[in-house]
Every structure is written in structure tokens, then in C-alpha cells.
Enzyme design. Structure first.
Site, PDB file in Angstrom:
ATOM      1  N   TYR A  57      -2.242   5.475   1.199  1.00 60.56           N
ATOM      2  CA  TYR A  57      -2.915   6.578   1.895  1.00 60.56           C
ATOM      3  C   TYR A  57      -3.377   7.712   0.979  1.00 60.56           C
ATOM      4  O   TYR A  57      -3.892   8.717   1.476  1.00 60.56           O
ATOM      5  CB  TYR A  57      -2.003   7.121   3.004  1.00 60.56           C
ATOM      6  CG  TYR A  57      -1.561   6.056   3.977  1.00 60.56           C
ATOM      7  CD1 TYR A  57      -2.494   5.276   4.649  1.00 60.56           C
ATOM      8  CD2 TYR A  57      -0.206   5.807   4.216  1.00 60.56           C
ATOM      9  CE1 TYR A  57      -2.098   4.275   5.523  1.00 60.56           C
ATOM     10  CE2 TYR A  57       0.199   4.821   5.100  1.00 60.56           C
ATOM     11  CZ  TYR A  57      -0.755   4.055   5.752  1.00 60.56           C
ATOM     12  OH  TYR A  57      -0.369   3.072   6.619  1.00 60.56           O
ATOM     13  N   ASN A 103      -8.456   9.746  13.819  1.00 61.49           N
ATOM     14  CA  ASN A 103      -7.622   8.744  13.168  1.00 61.49           C
ATOM     15  C   ASN A 103      -6.380   8.620  14.042  1.00 61.49           C
ATOM     16  O   ASN A 103      -5.444   9.410  13.916  1.00 61.49           O
ATOM     17  CB  ASN A 103      -7.242   9.167  11.748  1.00 61.49           C
ATOM     18  CG  ASN A 103      -6.437   8.085  11.048  1.00 61.49           C
ATOM     19  OD1 ASN A 103      -5.987   7.122  11.689  1.00 61.49           O
ATOM     20  ND2 ASN A 103      -6.246   8.222   9.738  1.00 61.49           N
ATOM     21  N   ALA A 155      -0.977   4.873  13.945  1.00 59.96           N
ATOM     22  CA  ALA A 155      -0.356   3.675  14.531  1.00 59.96           C
ATOM     23  C   ALA A 155      -0.764   3.458  15.986  1.00 59.96           C
ATOM     24  O   ALA A 155      -0.770   2.312  16.468  1.00 59.96           O
ATOM     25  CB  ALA A 155       1.163   3.780  14.422  1.00 59.96           C
ATOM     26  N   HIS A 213      -3.353   0.730  17.287  1.00 58.77           N
ATOM     27  CA  HIS A 213      -3.039  -0.671  17.575  1.00 58.77           C
ATOM     28  C   HIS A 213      -2.279  -0.869  18.885  1.00 58.77           C
ATOM     29  O   HIS A 213      -2.000  -2.004  19.259  1.00 58.77           O
ATOM     30  CB  HIS A 213      -2.225  -1.243  16.397  1.00 58.77           C
ATOM     31  CG  HIS A 213      -2.721  -0.771  15.063  1.00 58.77           C
ATOM     32  ND1 HIS A 213      -3.983  -1.083  14.600  1.00 58.77           N
ATOM     33  CD2 HIS A 213      -2.171   0.056  14.119  1.00 58.77           C
ATOM     34  CE1 HIS A 213      -4.162  -0.503  13.417  1.00 58.77           C
ATOM     35  NE2 HIS A 213      -3.079   0.196  13.106  1.00 58.77           N
ATOM     36  N   ASP A 238      -8.236   5.034  27.024  1.00 55.97           N
ATOM     37  CA  ASP A 238      -8.705   5.471  28.344  1.00 55.97           C
ATOM     38  C   ASP A 238      -9.143   6.930  28.319  1.00 55.97           C
ATOM     39  O   ASP A 238     -10.124   7.297  28.978  1.00 55.97           O
ATOM     40  CB  ASP A 238      -7.610   5.274  29.404  1.00 55.97           C
ATOM     41  CG  ASP A 238      -7.418   3.808  29.777  1.00 55.97           C
ATOM     42  OD1 ASP A 238      -8.242   2.970  29.380  1.00 55.97           O
ATOM     43  OD2 ASP A 238      -6.424   3.503  30.470  1.00 55.97           O
ATOM     44  N   GLU A 289     -14.034   6.505  15.093  1.00 58.14           N
ATOM     45  CA  GLU A 289     -12.657   6.218  14.638  1.00 58.14           C
ATOM     46  C   GLU A 289     -12.665   6.039  13.127  1.00 58.14           C
ATOM     47  O   GLU A 289     -13.557   5.360  12.593  1.00 58.14           O
ATOM     48  CB  GLU A 289     -12.155   4.934  15.301  1.00 58.14           C
ATOM     49  CG  GLU A 289     -10.778   4.520  14.793  1.00 58.14           C
ATOM     50  CD  GLU A 289     -10.183   3.384  15.600  1.00 58.14           C
ATOM     51  OE1 GLU A 289     -10.152   3.492  16.844  1.00 58.14           O
ATOM     52  OE2 GLU A 289      -9.772   2.380  14.981  1.00 58.14           O
ATOM     53  N   LEU A 348      -7.882   5.771   6.734  1.00 62.05           N
ATOM     54  CA  LEU A 348      -7.802   5.924   5.273  1.00 62.05           C
ATOM     55  C   LEU A 348      -7.822   4.558   4.603  1.00 62.05           C
ATOM     56  O   LEU A 348      -8.584   4.319   3.659  1.00 62.05           O
ATOM     57  CB  LEU A 348      -6.506   6.659   4.915  1.00 62.05           C
ATOM     58  CG  LEU A 348      -6.411   8.123   5.375  1.00 62.05           C
ATOM     59  CD1 LEU A 348      -4.962   8.542   5.513  1.00 62.05           C
ATOM     60  CD2 LEU A 348      -7.142   9.024   4.392  1.00 62.05           C
ATOM     61  N   SER A 349      -6.942   3.674   5.088  1.00 59.40           N
ATOM     62  CA  SER A 349      -6.853   2.326   4.514  1.00 59.40           C
ATOM     63  C   SER A 349      -7.798   1.401   5.279  1.00 59.40           C
ATOM     64  O   SER A 349      -8.253   1.739   6.379  1.00 59.40           O
ATOM     65  CB  SER A 349      -5.415   1.816   4.629  1.00 59.40           C
ATOM     66  OG  SER A 349      -5.024   1.738   5.994  1.00 59.40           O
ATOM     67  N   ARG A 357      -5.115  -5.591   6.036  1.00 55.29           N
ATOM     68  CA  ARG A 357      -3.662  -5.383   6.080  1.00 55.29           C
ATOM     69  C   ARG A 357      -2.993  -6.385   7.041  1.00 55.29           C
ATOM     70  O   ARG A 357      -3.545  -7.450   7.294  1.00 55.29           O
ATOM     71  CB  ARG A 357      -3.389  -3.919   6.430  1.00 55.29           C
ATOM     72  CG  ARG A 357      -4.005  -2.964   5.369  1.00 55.29           C
ATOM     73  CD  ARG A 357      -3.650  -1.534   5.609  1.00 55.29           C
ATOM     74  NE  ARG A 357      -2.212  -1.336   5.517  1.00 55.29           N
ATOM     75  CZ  ARG A 357      -1.597  -0.210   5.891  1.00 55.29           C
ATOM     76  NH1 ARG A 357      -2.306   0.808   6.365  1.00 55.29           N
ATOM     77  NH2 ARG A 357      -0.285  -0.100   5.778  1.00 55.29           N
ATOM     78  N   ARG A 397      -2.484  -4.755  12.433  1.00 58.96           N
ATOM     79  CA  ARG A 397      -3.345  -3.588  12.182  1.00 58.96           C
ATOM     80  C   ARG A 397      -4.829  -3.919  12.320  1.00 58.96           C
ATOM     81  O   ARG A 397      -5.677  -3.040  12.352  1.00 58.96           O
ATOM     82  CB  ARG A 397      -3.101  -3.029  10.772  1.00 58.96           C
ATOM     83  CG  ARG A 397      -1.766  -2.373  10.612  1.00 58.96           C
ATOM     84  CD  ARG A 397      -1.666  -1.663   9.276  1.00 58.96           C
ATOM     85  NE  ARG A 397      -0.294  -1.555   8.867  1.00 58.96           N
ATOM     86  CZ  ARG A 397       0.533  -0.573   9.254  1.00 58.96           C
ATOM     87  NH1 ARG A 397       0.117   0.393  10.026  1.00 58.96           N
ATOM     88  NH2 ARG A 397       1.792  -0.563   8.847  1.00 58.96           N
TER      89      ARG A 397
HETATM   90  O1  CA2 Z   1      -5.211   3.892   7.305  1.00 52.99           O
HETATM   91  C1  CA2 Z   1      -5.054   4.688   8.230  1.00 52.99           C
HETATM   92  O2  CA2 Z   1      -5.651   5.769   8.276  1.00 52.99           O
HETATM   93  C2  CA2 Z   1      -4.020   4.385   9.314  1.00 52.99           C
HETATM   94  O3  CA2 Z   1      -4.521   4.946  10.545  1.00 52.99           O
HETATM   95  C3  CA2 Z   1      -2.732   5.068   8.900  1.00 52.99           C
HETATM   96  C4  CA2 Z   1      -1.568   4.786   9.850  1.00 52.99           C
HETATM   97  C5  CA2 Z   1      -1.423   3.291  10.092  1.00 52.99           C
HETATM   98  O4  CA2 Z   1      -0.426   3.063  11.073  1.00 52.99           O
HETATM   99  C6  CA2 Z   1      -2.720   2.649  10.543  1.00 52.99           C
HETATM  100  O5  CA2 Z   1      -2.511   1.265  10.695  1.00 52.99           O
HETATM  101  C7  CA2 Z   1      -3.829   2.901   9.534  1.00 52.99           C
HETATM  102  C8  CA2 Z   1      -0.250   5.299   9.266  1.00 52.99           C
HETATM  103  C9  CA2 Z   1      -0.232   6.738   8.915  1.00 52.99           C
HETATM  104  C10 CA2 Z   1       1.090   7.042   8.273  1.00 52.99           C
HETATM  105  O6  CA2 Z   1       0.885   7.962   7.236  1.00 52.99           O
HETATM  106  C11 CA2 Z   1       1.929   8.209   6.394  1.00 52.99           C
HETATM  107  C12 CA2 Z   1       1.667   9.067   5.358  1.00 52.99           C
HETATM  108  C13 CA2 Z   1       2.649   9.384   4.469  1.00 52.99           C
HETATM  109  C14 CA2 Z   1       3.903   8.843   4.601  1.00 52.99           C
HETATM  110  C15 CA2 Z   1       4.166   7.988   5.640  1.00 52.99           C
HETATM  111  C16 CA2 Z   1       3.175   7.669   6.552  1.00 52.99           C
END
Ligand code: CA2
Length: 145
Positions: free
Chosen positions: A22, A73, A76, A79, A86, A97, A100-101, A106, A110
Site C-alpha cells: 500500500y 476506496n 475490504a 469484497h 446499495d 471506485e 491502491l493495489s 491478488r 479480492r
Molecule cells: O488496494 C486497496 O486500496 C485496497 O482497497 C486496500 C484494502 C484491501 O482490503 C483491498 O482488498 C484493496 C486494505 C486496506 C488496509 O490498509 C492497511 C494499511 C496499513 C496497514 C494495514 C492495512
């Protein structure tokens, strides 16, 4: 033009862990980065982050009439959340939408977004630039109306 940028669960922890996935920017850094782009585009931004699904639903409901579009964004909740999907559909505000990743490279769980079908489109995998690209996309869309 006013755009609401919504960040879902755990994104308040950005920059503290998992920099390989991230990046190293904090959420505050990303918000400043978005504001720089917003200035260039001459748009106002509202920021909202919550770790709670229902709070995000309420914020989307309140956005109707107060904002012209949404960059989200859902983290989680992307998913899992029929409720956020809704709310986006009910608000009927244009939304983009972002992630970051690249969620499509993945884990299988996801690769599915319940929320993207309620949005104009999805930008995924460009790190903090995904927010900038999402903002450009929503502003461009709104200007085309
Ligand atoms: O890639 C993305 O932006 C996600 O929305 C990030 C989510 C993940 O569940 C999605 O599948 C993809 C997770 C965000 C968690 O961010 C953290 C940052 C620092 C430390 C721990 C978690």
C-alpha cells in the site's frame, strides 16, 4: 463542483504497515496529494474515513445534495458490502471506485468487487495515483454532463 473522497476500513493505518502493498504515504499525505490535484482542477473536496460499514452507508446517504460525485476506496468492504453498493445505487451520485493495489492480481476473494457495479468505473493498482486518476475521471465525467 464538490467531490467526496471516502476511505474504508484500515486505510487510517496507511504508511505504518504493509508498505510493499500500500506504499509509504499516510492517509494524511494522500489527502494533501488529492488537494493539490483538486486545486488544479478547481474543485472542492470533502474527506471521510471510517472503519464502520454503517457509517460509510450514512455518509453516502448524506452526500446526496451536498456533493456532486464520489471517489471511494471501500477497502475490504469492496469484497463484501451489499450495503455500500446499495447506498451508492440509492444515492445515484456518480462514483469512481479506486484501489491502491491491483485487486485483480491478488487473492481470488479480492478480484470480486460488489461495489464497482454501482460506480462509473474502477481504477486499481496505481498506488496513491489511483486517487488522483479517480478524481480526474469523476471531474471529467461531471464536466461532460
Ligand atoms: O488496494 C486497496 O486500496 C485496497 O482497497 C486496500 C484494502 C484491501 O482490503 C483491498 O482488498 C484493496 C486494505 C486496506 C488496509 O490498509 C492497511 C494499511 C496499513 C496497514 C494495514 C492495512
Amino acid at each position: 463542483m464538490k467531490i467526496l473522497v471516502i476511505n474504508g476500513p484500515n486505510l487510517n493505518m496507511l504508511g505504518t504497515r504493509e508498505p510493499d502493498k500500500y506504499g509509504t504515504k499516510t492517509l494524511k499525505d494522500i489527502e494533501e496529494f488529492i488537494l493539490q490535484e483538486a486545486k488544479k482542477l478547481n474543485v472542492e473536496i470533502g474527506f471521510y474515513q471510517s472503519n464502520i460499514e454503517g457509517e460509510i452507508v450514512s455518509k453516502i446517504q448524506e452526500a446526496k445534495g451536498n456533493f456532486d460525485g464520489i471517489v471511494i476506496n471501500p477497502a475490504a468492504y469492496t469484497h463484501t458490502s451489499v450495503a455500500i453498493r446499495d447506498a451508492l445505487l440509492a444515492a445515484a451520485l456518480p462514483a469512481v471506485e479506486i484501489h491502491l493495489s491491483n485487486i485483480h492480481t491478488r487473492e481470488d476473494f479480492r478480484k470480486i468487487s460488489l461495489t464497482a457495479p454501482a460506480c462509473l468505473g474502477q481504477i486499481t493498482g496505481f498506488g496513491a495515483n489511483s486517487y488522483k486518476l479517480g478524481l480526474i475521471a469523476i471531474v471529467d465525467y461531471l464536466k461532460s454532463l
